[in-house]
Design an enzyme around this catalytic site. Structure first.
Site, PDB file in Angstrom:
ATOM      1  N   ASP A 183       6.591  86.130 138.089  1.00  0.00           N
ATOM      2  CA  ASP A 183       7.357  85.900 139.442  1.00  0.00           C
ATOM      3  C   ASP A 183       7.288  84.294 139.443  1.00  0.00           C
ATOM      4  O   ASP A 183       8.099  83.609 140.139  1.00  0.00           O
ATOM      5  CB  ASP A 183       6.446  86.447 140.526  1.00  0.00           C
ATOM      6  N   PHE A 215      12.495  98.766 137.054  1.00  0.00           N
ATOM      7  CA  PHE A 215      11.236  99.344 136.933  1.00  0.00           C
ATOM      8  C   PHE A 215      10.419  98.486 138.199  1.00  0.00           C
ATOM      9  O   PHE A 215      10.436  97.585 138.546  1.00  0.00           O
ATOM     10  CB  PHE A 215      10.461  98.956 135.639  1.00  0.00           C
ATOM     11  N   ASN A 238       1.426  88.285 130.742  1.00  0.00           N
ATOM     12  CA  ASN A 238       1.104  89.427 131.233  1.00  0.00           C
ATOM     13  C   ASN A 238       1.054  90.459 130.173  1.00  0.00           C
ATOM     14  O   ASN A 238       1.316  90.204 128.997  1.00  0.00           O
ATOM     15  CB  ASN A 238       1.908  90.004 132.372  1.00  0.00           C
TER      16      ASN A 238
HETATM   17  O1  C5P Z   1       9.446  92.108 141.984  1.00  0.00           O
HETATM   18  P1  C5P Z   1       8.957  92.845 140.595  1.00  0.00           P
HETATM   19  O2  C5P Z   1       8.488  92.092 139.547  1.00  0.00           O
HETATM   20  O3  C5P Z   1       8.011  93.866 141.021  1.00  0.00           O
HETATM   21  O4  C5P Z   1      10.173  93.961 140.422  1.00  0.00           O
HETATM   22  C1  C5P Z   1      10.324  94.571 139.099  1.00  0.00           C
HETATM   23  C2  C5P Z   1      11.644  94.993 138.538  1.00  0.00           C
HETATM   24  O5  C5P Z   1      12.178  93.469 138.592  1.00  0.00           O
HETATM   25  C3  C5P Z   1      11.499  95.137 136.823  1.00  0.00           C
HETATM   26  O6  C5P Z   1      12.733  95.922 136.774  1.00  0.00           O
HETATM   27  C4  C5P Z   1      11.662  93.790 136.389  1.00  0.00           C
HETATM   28  O7  C5P Z   1      12.413  93.798 135.350  1.00  0.00           O
HETATM   29  C5  C5P Z   1      12.579  93.028 137.347  1.00  0.00           C
HETATM   30  N1  C5P Z   1      12.201  91.611 137.439  1.00  0.00           N
HETATM   31  C6  C5P Z   1      13.446  90.715 137.139  1.00  0.00           C
HETATM   32  N2  C5P Z   1      12.991  89.361 137.269  1.00  0.00           N
HETATM   33  C7  C5P Z   1      12.078  89.002 137.955  1.00  0.00           C
HETATM   34  C8  C5P Z   1      11.133  89.604 138.436  1.00  0.00           C
HETATM   35  C9  C5P Z   1      11.415  91.209 138.296  1.00  0.00           C
HETATM   36  O8  C5P Z   1      14.223  90.992 136.389  1.00  0.00           O
HETATM   37  N3  C5P Z   1      11.751  87.491 138.130  1.00  0.00           N
END
Ligand code: C5P
Length: 405
Positions: free
Chosen positions: A278, A322, A210
């Protein structure tokens, strides 16, 4: 802001922004500081020594060869007395002199003679700011431990637009306040920061990634470290130089980031700024996939690192996440605050042409907690980092008297 009994030497060099320094003197005095001033010859072309001394309530020093000053005060005394020296505005010229040890007037001689901390607020035309000579000098000064308050973007007095306007004086005051009042308040605390993207390999050549640059996470790690915390930065692939003074762990895949995080807990503070994929590729090919070959890529869920930390049996005292959202920014971020069980979510809108956020030095954010929402528009990522550190210090109720020696 309480600056009672603090001695500040303000050096005003030659730039149109010198007029802002007059307001700054007034504000510093109002906060209880004792302000001494040096106005360079070029600075005196923009504002008068009389207005400077009227506001500071003290003599405004200009000339190295003023014999009265040398007997009464002396440039060495002037260099030794302050708790902090602030150069605002700082021209490219004064920074070049400092970087190269040139002492040809009172200001530069004091700067060479001092052993006190120095804070620099540069102001210049964007081409002068971006010139490799200036950038090299800034790097040299930063390596020596001087702190630079980056200039703002915007329209310049000369009509050009770009980075070079002296930071707003409220921002400079915020830095001064942090220096005296937040300085090292997090000494004795452990902090964990995730930053950058993750790369999920498809084959030895390709990956799912990304646009995250890592700038925000690195700035946060730096600010936490500046506040005295023992920081572990767990970073996906970025083009940024590894910050000094902290433990940096480089990973590529989300599952490696999860593993590195698990090895770094327990910790007191966790900030998840990484843009974690994800999904990972279930079984990445050991050989490069060919154009007409197998198109089938099986994905599987990656661990949610933020959720894991926030619900861990040794949960940190404060967990920050975040939310980079393209729409319904605040509502989605608020949902995330609850579903991920964190204490604070910093939301920002991404994907627009006007404010691309990814890779940029500036952003617009909203700090969202259970019962509060505070927005900051068009703010630098290093300022977001400073605000976050102040928030963390307040939320953890860290007081100067609790400071671990
Ligand atoms: O679920 P989403 O990706 O939108 O959430 C964003 C937040 O979750 C950010 O703080 C990101 O660092 C964290 N995150 C994480 N592990 C993941 C997905 C997101 O720590 N697998």
């Amino acid at each position: 802001m309480n600056l009672q009994n603090k001695n500040i030497l303000l050096i005003i060099s030659g730039g149109i922004a010198a007029y802002k320094s007059l307001d700054m003197i007034r504000e510093l005095k109002r906060s209880g500081a004792h302000v001494q001033t040096i106005l360079t010859k070029a600075g005196a072309e923009f504002i008068t020594p009389l207005s400077v001394s009227a506001l500071s309530g003290d003599k405004c020093y200009i000339d190295l060869w003023d014999l009265t000053d040398e007997t009464e005060m002396g440039h060495i005394t002037l260099a030794r007395k302050p708790d902090l020296i602030v150069i605002a505005p700082a021209t490219a010229n004064i920074m070049a002199k400092m970087a190269h040890g040139i002492a040809d007037d009172l200001a530069s001689t004091c700067l060479l003679a001092t052993d006190k901390p120095i804070m620099i607020a540069p102001a210049m035309n964007p081409h002068m700011w971006n010139n490799p000579a200036t950038q090299d000098n800034i790097q040299t000064l930063q390596k020596r431990g001087l702190s630079i308050i980056d200039p703002d973007h915007g329209e310049m007095a000369c009509g050009e637009t770009g980075q070079g306007r002296m930071a707003e004086f409220s921002k400079i005051l915020n830095h001064i306040d942090q220096f005296f009042n937040n300085d090292k308040l997090l000494r004795g605390y452990k902090a964990l920061v995730t930053a950058g993207p993750t790369y999920e390999p498809i084959d030895p050549v390709r990956f799912i990634g990304n646009r995250s640059s890592g700038k925000q996470g690195y700035a946060i790690a730096q600010s936490l470290s500046d506040a005295g915390a023992d920081v572990t930065l767990i970073s996906g692939p970025t083009h940024l130089p590894p910050p000094q003074g902290m433990n940096v762990v480089s990973i590529e895949m989300a599952k490696d980031m999860m593993q590195a995080v698990e090895q770094s807990i327990p910790t007191d503070i966790a900030v998840c700024a990484a843009a974690v994929a994800d999904y990972g590729v279930q079984k990445h090919a050991s050989k490069q996939k060919k154009k007409n070959g197998d198109l089938d890529i099986q994905l599987s869920d990656n661990p949610d690192i933020l959720h894991t930390i926030a619900t861990h049996k040794t949960r940190p005292q404060i967990v920050v996440g975040f939310a980079a959202e393209t729409d319904n920014v605040i509502a989605n971020a608020r949902t995330k605050l609850q579903s991920k069980h964190c204490d604070l979510i910093i939301a920002n809108a991404v994907g627009g042409d006007i404010n691309p956020v990814f890779g940029s030095d500036n952003t617009s954010v909203t700090f969202i907690t259970d019962n509060d929402e505070v927005s900051h528009d068009n703010i630098s990522k290093s300022d977001v980092a400073q605000l976050l550190v102040s928030h963390i210090i307040r939320a953890m109720n860290v007081k100067a008297e609790d400071k671990v020696a």
